[in-house]
Design an enzyme around this catalytic site. Sequence first.
Site, PDB file in Angstrom:
ATOM      1  N   ARG A  58       0.823  -1.197   0.000  1.00  0.00           N
ATOM      2  CA  ARG A  58       0.000   0.000   0.000  1.00  0.00           C
ATOM      3  C   ARG A  58       0.859   1.249   0.000  1.00  0.00           C
ATOM      4  O   ARG A  58       2.008   1.248   0.406  1.00  0.00           O
ATOM      5  CB  ARG A  58      -0.927   0.018   1.222  1.00  0.00           C
ATOM      6  CG  ARG A  58      -1.997  -1.044   1.208  1.00  0.00           C
ATOM      7  CD  ARG A  58      -2.896  -0.963   2.426  1.00  0.00           C
ATOM      8  NE  ARG A  58      -3.746   0.223   2.380  1.00  0.00           N
ATOM      9  CZ  ARG A  58      -3.734   1.185   3.291  1.00  0.00           C
ATOM     10  NH1 ARG A  58      -2.880   1.134   4.288  1.00  0.00           N
ATOM     11  NH2 ARG A  58      -4.557   2.206   3.187  1.00  0.00           N
ATOM     12  N   LYS A 123       4.996  -8.170  11.156  1.00  0.00           N
ATOM     13  CA  LYS A 123       4.190  -8.367   9.955  1.00  0.00           C
ATOM     14  C   LYS A 123       4.549  -9.679   9.265  1.00  0.00           C
ATOM     15  O   LYS A 123       5.705  -9.939   8.946  1.00  0.00           O
ATOM     16  CB  LYS A 123       4.404  -7.197   8.994  1.00  0.00           C
ATOM     17  CG  LYS A 123       3.553  -7.276   7.728  1.00  0.00           C
ATOM     18  CD  LYS A 123       3.717  -6.007   6.911  1.00  0.00           C
ATOM     19  CE  LYS A 123       2.990  -6.082   5.577  1.00  0.00           C
ATOM     20  NZ  LYS A 123       3.100  -4.819   4.824  1.00  0.00           N
ATOM     21  N   ARG A 256       1.150   2.150  19.463  1.00  0.00           N
ATOM     22  CA  ARG A 256       2.122   2.510  20.500  1.00  0.00           C
ATOM     23  C   ARG A 256       2.540   1.245  21.226  1.00  0.00           C
ATOM     24  O   ARG A 256       1.708   0.481  21.706  1.00  0.00           O
ATOM     25  CB  ARG A 256       1.499   3.484  21.486  1.00  0.00           C
ATOM     26  CG  ARG A 256       2.398   3.815  22.679  1.00  0.00           C
ATOM     27  CD  ARG A 256       1.657   4.568  23.742  1.00  0.00           C
ATOM     28  NE  ARG A 256       1.279   5.902  23.276  1.00  0.00           N
ATOM     29  CZ  ARG A 256       0.483   6.703  23.963  1.00  0.00           C
ATOM     30  NH1 ARG A 256      -0.063   6.300  25.104  1.00  0.00           N
ATOM     31  NH2 ARG A 256       0.185   7.915  23.505  1.00  0.00           N
TER      32      ARG A 256
END
Length: 260
Positions: A58, A123, A256
């Site tokens: 993206r 990820k 965070r």
Amino acid sequence: MEFSAEAVWRHLPAGHKPPVYYYEELGSTNIEARRLAREGAPHGTAVLAERQTAGRGRLGRSFFSPGGAGVYLSMVLRPGLSAADTALVTPAAAVATARAISRAAGVEVGVKWVNDLYYAGKKLCGILAEAPLGADGRPEFVVIGIGVNVLDASFPPELSGVATSLEAAGAGETDRAALAAAIIAEMLALCGGLGERTFLAEYRARSCVLDRTVTLVRGEERREAYAVGIDDDARLLVRMPDGSSEAIGAGEISLRGDFA
């Protein structure tokens, strides 16, 4: 284990056997899928590459796609959705891929809104949907690109602290053909009822951002908020520091601290 169009085809269940194309190397499976779609490729057509030289994520980012280390897959979808409902394809692909990973590799993953799959705070999979609009304002087709890190490849320095693989998650030896087939089958199964939105319950359950402080990112703008839910259009519902609420339908978020 063999990774080819024929191997993927053998793993596909009856009733879910679309055309499958395999390439040793492509710039981008999404670009090839778009080319095939414009030539009339039917719903479900799948494009696989052993490696990508210009894999895309993206917001114009690149996707690390070394040979033999992942499943790099794009599908041509013709779900007949309105332009507004086309936004459902990306979260549906996240659910379909999470199910496929669970089935083929035995690893449970979370979803980082809107389109990434994570394991242990890193990820594991990226998803990119592209939907060219026709003259009537409806998508001509949707191309959904899915990249899963299977082997613990040598990630470049900028990714080594943020990316992971099925191998690193303890999956052992994963049959990439079986995984690709599972993704295709799960995606086709979900496409039949996207408008009913039933998959969103699992999407919410797999979310690794709800009930956490997030940073909303759009261009150069950064805003802190608290993620409280995901609505029926897959928008992220957030509470701002002043107590107001917003539904976020575009952009991206960061979190965070560590998350699972």
